[in-house]
Every structure is written in structure tokens, then in C-alpha cells.
Motif scaffolding. Sequence first.
Motif, mmCIF file in Angstrom:
data_model
loop_
_atom_site.group_PDB
_atom_site.id
_atom_site.type_symbol
_atom_site.label_atom_id
_atom_site.label_comp_id
_atom_site.label_asym_id
_atom_site.label_seq_id
_atom_site.Cartn_x
_atom_site.Cartn_y
_atom_site.Cartn_z
ATOM 1 N N GLN A 247 0.861 -1.183 0.000
ATOM 2 C CA GLN A 247 0.000 0.000 0.000
ATOM 3 C C GLN A 247 0.902 1.240 0.000
ATOM 4 O O GLN A 247 1.231 1.781 1.038
ATOM 5 C CB GLN A 247 -0.885 -0.008 1.251
ATOM 6 C CG GLN A 247 -1.946 -1.091 1.278
ATOM 7 C CD GLN A 247 -3.114 -0.792 0.373
ATOM 8 O OE1 GLN A 247 -3.359 0.360 0.035
ATOM 9 N NE2 GLN A 247 -3.817 -1.823 -0.072
ATOM 10 N N GLY B 114 0.289 4.262 -1.408
ATOM 11 C CA GLY B 114 -0.353 5.557 -1.345
ATOM 12 C C GLY B 114 -0.281 6.303 -2.664
ATOM 13 O O GLY B 114 -0.907 7.343 -2.835
ATOM 14 N N LEU C 93 -0.862 6.507 -16.211
ATOM 15 C CA LEU C 93 0.273 5.917 -15.517
ATOM 16 C C LEU C 93 1.455 6.871 -15.395
ATOM 17 O O LEU C 93 2.200 6.818 -14.432
ATOM 18 C CB LEU C 93 0.705 4.633 -16.230
ATOM 19 C CG LEU C 93 -0.258 3.455 -16.032
ATOM 20 C CD1 LEU C 93 0.199 2.262 -16.865
ATOM 21 C CD2 LEU C 93 -0.354 3.073 -14.568
ATOM 22 N N ARG D 182 1.702 13.247 -13.646
ATOM 23 C CA ARG D 182 1.628 13.477 -12.200
ATOM 24 C C ARG D 182 0.453 14.376 -11.821
ATOM 25 O O ARG D 182 -0.014 14.347 -10.711
ATOM 26 C CB ARG D 182 2.921 14.166 -11.728
ATOM 27 C CG ARG D 182 4.158 13.330 -11.908
ATOM 28 C CD ARG D 182 4.235 12.309 -10.778
ATOM 29 N NE ARG D 182 5.195 11.273 -11.068
ATOM 30 C CZ ARG D 182 6.464 11.335 -10.670
ATOM 31 N NH1 ARG D 182 6.881 12.361 -9.978
ATOM 32 N NH2 ARG D 182 7.304 10.372 -10.969
ATOM 33 N N ALA E 200 -0.171 13.938 -7.995
ATOM 34 C CA ALA E 200 -0.822 12.769 -7.392
ATOM 35 C C ALA E 200 0.073 12.143 -6.337
ATOM 36 O O ALA E 200 -0.414 11.616 -5.330
ATOM 37 C CB ALA E 200 -1.155 11.744 -8.473
ATOM 38 N N ASP E 201 1.389 12.222 -6.556
ATOM 39 C CA ASP E 201 2.295 11.570 -5.607
ATOM 40 C C ASP E 201 2.366 12.306 -4.271
ATOM 41 O O ASP E 201 2.776 11.735 -3.266
ATOM 42 C CB ASP E 201 3.697 11.461 -6.217
ATOM 43 C CG ASP E 201 3.721 10.362 -7.270
ATOM 44 O OD1 ASP E 201 2.652 9.741 -7.473
ATOM 45 O OD2 ASP E 201 4.782 10.140 -7.872
ATOM 46 N N VAL F 238 -0.133 13.242 -2.703
ATOM 47 C CA VAL F 238 -1.265 12.770 -1.892
ATOM 48 C C VAL F 238 -1.089 11.275 -1.631
ATOM 49 O O VAL F 238 -1.619 10.442 -2.348
ATOM 50 C CB VAL F 238 -2.587 13.022 -2.630
ATOM 51 C CG1 VAL F 238 -3.756 12.777 -1.695
ATOM 52 C CG2 VAL F 238 -2.639 14.429 -3.149
ATOM 53 N N HIS F 239 -0.286 10.975 -0.613
ATOM 54 C CA HIS F 239 -0.078 9.544 -0.342
ATOM 55 C C HIS F 239 -0.261 9.224 1.145
ATOM 56 O O HIS F 239 0.422 8.384 1.708
ATOM 57 C CB HIS F 239 1.312 9.115 -0.830
ATOM 58 C CG HIS F 239 2.438 9.812 -0.128
ATOM 59 N ND1 HIS F 239 2.963 10.995 -0.588
ATOM 60 C CD2 HIS F 239 3.115 9.512 0.986
ATOM 61 C CE1 HIS F 239 3.919 11.388 0.228
ATOM 62 N NE2 HIS F 239 4.039 10.501 1.197
ATOM 63 N N LEU G 120 -2.528 7.628 2.350
ATOM 64 C CA LEU G 120 -3.084 6.282 2.538
ATOM 65 C C LEU G 120 -1.988 5.219 2.543
ATOM 66 O O LEU G 120 -2.272 4.028 2.573
ATOM 67 C CB LEU G 120 -4.091 5.958 1.446
ATOM 68 C CG LEU G 120 -5.496 6.535 1.666
ATOM 69 C CD1 LEU G 120 -6.387 6.182 0.477
ATOM 70 C CD2 LEU G 120 -6.106 5.998 2.941
ATOM 71 N N LYS G 121 -0.724 5.682 2.542
ATOM 72 C CA LYS G 121 0.381 4.707 2.548
ATOM 73 C C LYS G 121 0.261 3.825 3.792
ATOM 74 O O LYS G 121 0.032 4.306 4.891
ATOM 75 C CB LYS G 121 1.707 5.467 2.575
ATOM 76 C CG LYS G 121 2.932 4.566 2.513
ATOM 77 C CD LYS G 121 4.183 5.425 2.573
ATOM 78 C CE LYS G 121 5.442 4.633 2.283
ATOM 79 N NZ LYS G 121 5.558 3.447 3.093
#
Lengths: 643, 101
Positions: free
Chosen positions: A615, A617, B24, B27, B93-94, B96-97, B99-100
Motif C-alpha cells: 500500500q 499511497g 500511468l 503526475r 498525485a504523488d 497525496v499519499h 493512505l500509505k
Amino acid sequence: MNAAYVAAAAPLLGSILLLAGHRRLREPLAGWIVVALGFVSFGASVYLWVAEVGRAAGHKTVDLGIFRWLPVNHLQVSFGLQVDPLSVFFCLFVTGVSSLIFLYSIGYMHGDPSFPRFFFYLSLFLFSMVTLVLADNFLFMFLGWEGVGFCSYGLIGFWFERNRAAVAAKKAFVTNRVGDFGFMIALYLMYEHFGSFNFSRVLGPLMHGATLGAGFATALGLMLLLGACGKSAQFPLYMWLPDAMEGPTPISALIHAATMVTAGVYLLARSAPILHFSGTTQWVVACVGIATAFVASTIACTETDIKRILAYSTLAEIGFMFLAEGSGDFTSALFLTVTHAFFKALLFLSAGAVIHALADEQDIWHMGGLRKYLPLTFGAFFIGYLALSAVPPLSGWWSHEAVLEAAYHKNVGLWIVGVLVDGLTAYYMSREVMLVFFGGARWKENRPSPAQEAAGAAEGHGHGEPHDAPWTMSVPLVVLAIGAVVGGIIDLPFGGLDFLTKFLAPVFPTSVVPAFPLANATKLWIGVAGTCVNLIGLILGILAWREGVPRPVLEPSFFRHGWYIDEGVADAVAGPLALAADAVAYDVDRGLVDRFVNDVAGVTAGTGRQLRRIQTGYVRTYALGIGAGALAILIYAVARLGG
Amino acid sequence: MRVPAEWYLVVALMLFVIGATGLLIRRNILVMFMCVELMLNAVNLTFVTFSRTLNDISGQAAVFFVLVVAAAEVVVGLGIIVAIFRRRAEATADDVHILKG
């Protein structure tokens, strides 16, 4: 509308009324409702009795169905009442004695904050007891059986804020469960063999020529005996009864002396046709009875609580009833049941009046000389004392002699121990009477100070000198005293005056309860011998305790500790049981169950720690994952379909 | 003239590949979002194409479902994007992580 319905419904109505209106029905109205309905029930029982006497021979049993309770395939259990001489006999004295004790309770429980609750239990108890004796099958009877057990629990623990009362209630309930276990096994056996619980299907054929294998009859009989032992407090399930004296005194009189504890006697009498086919069971019943009587009597000789002495004598008396039943003489067992109900209720109620007068003092060493202060109570107690000590010609003497004759016929050894128990009874009852009513007024030594007394008098309690009880308490005393004196006339052994024997004859036909003729000379001889031993015990007791001086020689600690049976059971159960409980707690629970739970949690957490790495993110990682997954599915689909 | 069905499919494939690649490698959240729309519409195009070719109306019905879902997705997606831009002036987008795992 049959009177049997009324007899059962009146107390039920009383308990429902009190339950529904317990906020509005207060003292004394709640009590009067229950008393009135109790007398209605008694009146219905009298009507039943008159009708029963008038019925032609051969039609003595009337089965009244109410509704089908458990229609399961071929097992049909009904709510039904059976009216026959045995059930009418029990119904009559149960409702009669109960009503008198209800009346007494109005005076005794005066001022108790839980007055309505007390009368709710009383009414429910009477309903359960009437159900127990009127039921037409063993399962319905078991319902009443459990009902009286529950009411007994509720009433022993009536003052549940006292720890001792709460503990005693639990003890009674748990001990009774052991007996109920036996009863339930008996029910299963009965279903297995007869396919029914109805008296008419189980017992009826046995009374008319059908036979029963000795092995099966023994198994069934012993299980019924176990049930009877629990409810009637017989060895080895007797320990709960003395402790049950923690309940209010009317309860000791009603439930734990006169009525409920005779349920076991009723059960065995009802099962007479089964016992007939097992000589072993008869012997065990007789031995249990006599052993209980002997052990209880020796303990009673050293007991110092006014009510616990009576409780032990109750054990002994019920032991006598079992002795008679084991000896094959059910009529004399029931004769003793009814006379015992009179004089034991009388003794308890007058003991209650003493306790009441001395502001809850129960130790006989803190009493003495009370006959001048409580003349009526003394008279009542004295009559009960003479009746219990089997002094001729009071009711106790007739019934005891009848039981001892049966025991003599069964075995001389049983008779000798029986006579000895009777002598002991006379001895310890003399001791109690001497210490309570004669000698110096020892209660004056530890009376409250005048100031406290004045405060008490203002509330209407403890007015200086002890005094006799109000009329609601003395009327039952007088009625019961009359019963205790003349109760013997219901079954005199001569001149065709054996009314009870004749009345009960249809329930105990000679096919299942063979008659045993004893020569008149023998009867006379054993009667005189037994009476002499009684009087010797009586006189010894009076001489030893006349002065109210402690005599430790006569109170060996072995007896005072109840033969160490109670402690022994406690140690035997608590010792290994505590060890086993520790083993379960520390080895099994902590080592096995907890460890398993923890390991499951560990594996889950470890897996999670590894899986969380994927996960990231980052949306693109997820998108790649979705893309790769879609591609994989596509390739798979193409490979399957295309190939 | 009648355009052969294969051409439509080729166009749809090109659109889909462009969308997927953009999703993919880009960004910018907004651009990625548009790429998703591109992929959805590429699929819509194949639906319509096959519907015409096979003379079956259910392909076109499916397109309506996709359009409705896409519209709903735009509402939610744009809502999220606006919320993100409110918190930080510029965002890829990177960034906003949270949720890691």
C-alpha cells in the motif's frame, strides 16, 4: 366446575393480584387477600374431601384434564388434575395449615417493608404445592415441585440483605438441584419404559396385576428417592434445611416443616406401586430415613438456636416417614405427615412468637424463664413439645407408634434405632423447653439500655417486657394446638376408628402394599417399650437442664459440629474442586485457550505488517495494479476462448 | 462511403492506450482524471461500434450507463480534486499519499 380447580386457582389468583398490584396493595390488605384466598382453597379442599368420601368404591379416582401441554408425537403430556384419596388428603392439610400460617404471618411480618413480596411468595407457594399434589402426571407434578423449590429459595433469602440468608437460600437451591437431577432421570426412565408420565398409564397397570422387572424398578425407585431426598432434606442432601432457618419463622413453619418438605414423602407414597417391585429400594428408603433421623437427633441435642433444634427434629420426623414408607406402611407415614404438620407448625410458630417477643433473639442460652411472660406461647409450645416427644395420648404418640410398628415388622434393628431416636427427641425437646421457658431469665442480662428501649417503644417495638403476640398470631397457635392434641383420632388403631387407613385404602391396594398383621401382644409390648424409652428421655432432659446451667459433657463438639458432615463436604468439595479450578484457570485457560487466541492475533498482525508494504499511497501504483490485473484477465480469457 | 468497423476499433484502441499511458505517467491529478475519461469514452466507442455492426441496441444502452456513471464520477472526482487544491496550491498525485500503509 370442579372444586379441584378452585383449590388450585385461588392461590394462583392471589399471587397474580399481588404481582400486578404490588405498588398499590400494601400492608395489611395484601396479606388479607392472600389469607382469604388461602381459606377459599381450604374450603374447596374440604368440599373435595366430602365428595371423595361419598364416591363409590372403584370410582375413587377422577381425572380432570385442563389442556394438552406437550403433544409430541406419541408422548402426550397434559395439564391435568387427579382427584383421589391421596391427593385430597395432602390438599386438605396443605391448604389448612397454610391458611393458618398465612394468618399468623400478618402479625409476624407487621412493619416489614417488603410485606407484599412476602405474601406474593406465600400465595405462589401454595399454588405450587397444590399443583404438586393434584397433578395427574409426573411431569406436571415436577412443575409444582420446581415451583415450591423456587418459592422456598425466595423465602429463605427473603431478607437477602443479610449475607447468611442469601447464602442459605443458595445452599438450599443448589442442594435441591441435586435431588431434581434424580427426579429428572426418573422421568426419562419412565418415558423410556412406559412411554407416558400419566399416573393412570404408569402406576395404574402396576396396581392391577402388571409387573415390573426388579432391576428397572430399583433404578427408577432409587432415582425417585434421590429426588425425594433433595426436597425432603434426607441424608445425604439434608444440609440445607437447618440453614434454611435464616428465613422468616412462618416460612420455617410452613415450608420447611409442615408442607414442602413432605413433598418427598408424597412422591414416594405416589410411587408405592413402583417401590413394591424393588425390595432393594424399600431397604434403601428405610435406611436413609432412620440414618437421617439418628444423625439429626444427635445434632439437635447440642444445638443452641431455638429454630435450628426444631429444624433437626423436622429432619428426624421426615426420616421417620421415610422409615415407614421403606417398611411398606404408607398410611402411617402419611398419618405422621399430618400430625407432624400440626405439632411442628405449632412449635415453629410459638418459637416465632418467642423470637418476636425478644426482638429477634434466637439463642436459647439468651432466653429462660419466659413462661411467666408469654403464658399463651408457653402453653402452645408445651403442647407441641409433648406431641413431638410422643407422649400419650397426643397425636405424635399415635403416629410414632404406628411408624415404629411398621419398622419392627420390617427389621428389629430399625425398630431399636427408631425407639432410640424417639428417646433422643424427647430429651432434646425437654432441654429446649427448660432452657427457653424455665430457669432464670437470662435474656435480661443483655437487654438494650432503657434509653434504646424507650426509642424502640416509640416505634411500637420492644415494649419493655416480652409479651404475647397479637390475635392474628395467637389464633393459629390455638387451632394448631388443638390439632396437635387430638390429631391422633384420625387413625386410631382399634375399634374400627382407623379412618385414615380406610380412606387411603383405594390408593394402596394390598396388591402393591401388602398388609402385615402383628399380634396384639407384640403391638402392646413394642408400644409399652417405646413409650417407656420416650418418658425416660423426657425426664432425663428435664433433670439435666432444669437449672439452665451449661453442661459441656452433654454437648460433645462432635455433635455440635453436626458430625463434621457439613465441614467435611465443604472440604471435600472445596479442596479438590479448588485445585481443579486452579488447574483450569492457570494451565488450561491461560496456557491453552489464551495462548491460542494470542497466537491467532499474532499471525494476523504479522501478515498485516507484510501486506501493508504494497500500500504505497501512490495512485499510479494502484492504476498499474488495476491495469496489470485487467491485462492478466484479458490474456487468460483470450487463451481460454481463443485456444 | 461506409467506414469499416475495424477503423473505429483502432481509434478506440488508440484512445484507450493514450488514456492508460497518461494515467500511468502523468503526475497532474487533473490530467490523470481526464485520461480516465478518455479511457471510458474509448470503451463507449467500442460499444457503439459493435452495436452498429451486430445490429443490437443493447450496446448503445450500455453506453448510457457508462455516461451516467462517468457523470457521477466526475462530480465526486472533481470534488476531491478541488478539496486537495484548497489545501495546497500545487499538487501532484504523488503528493497525496497519506493512505500509505
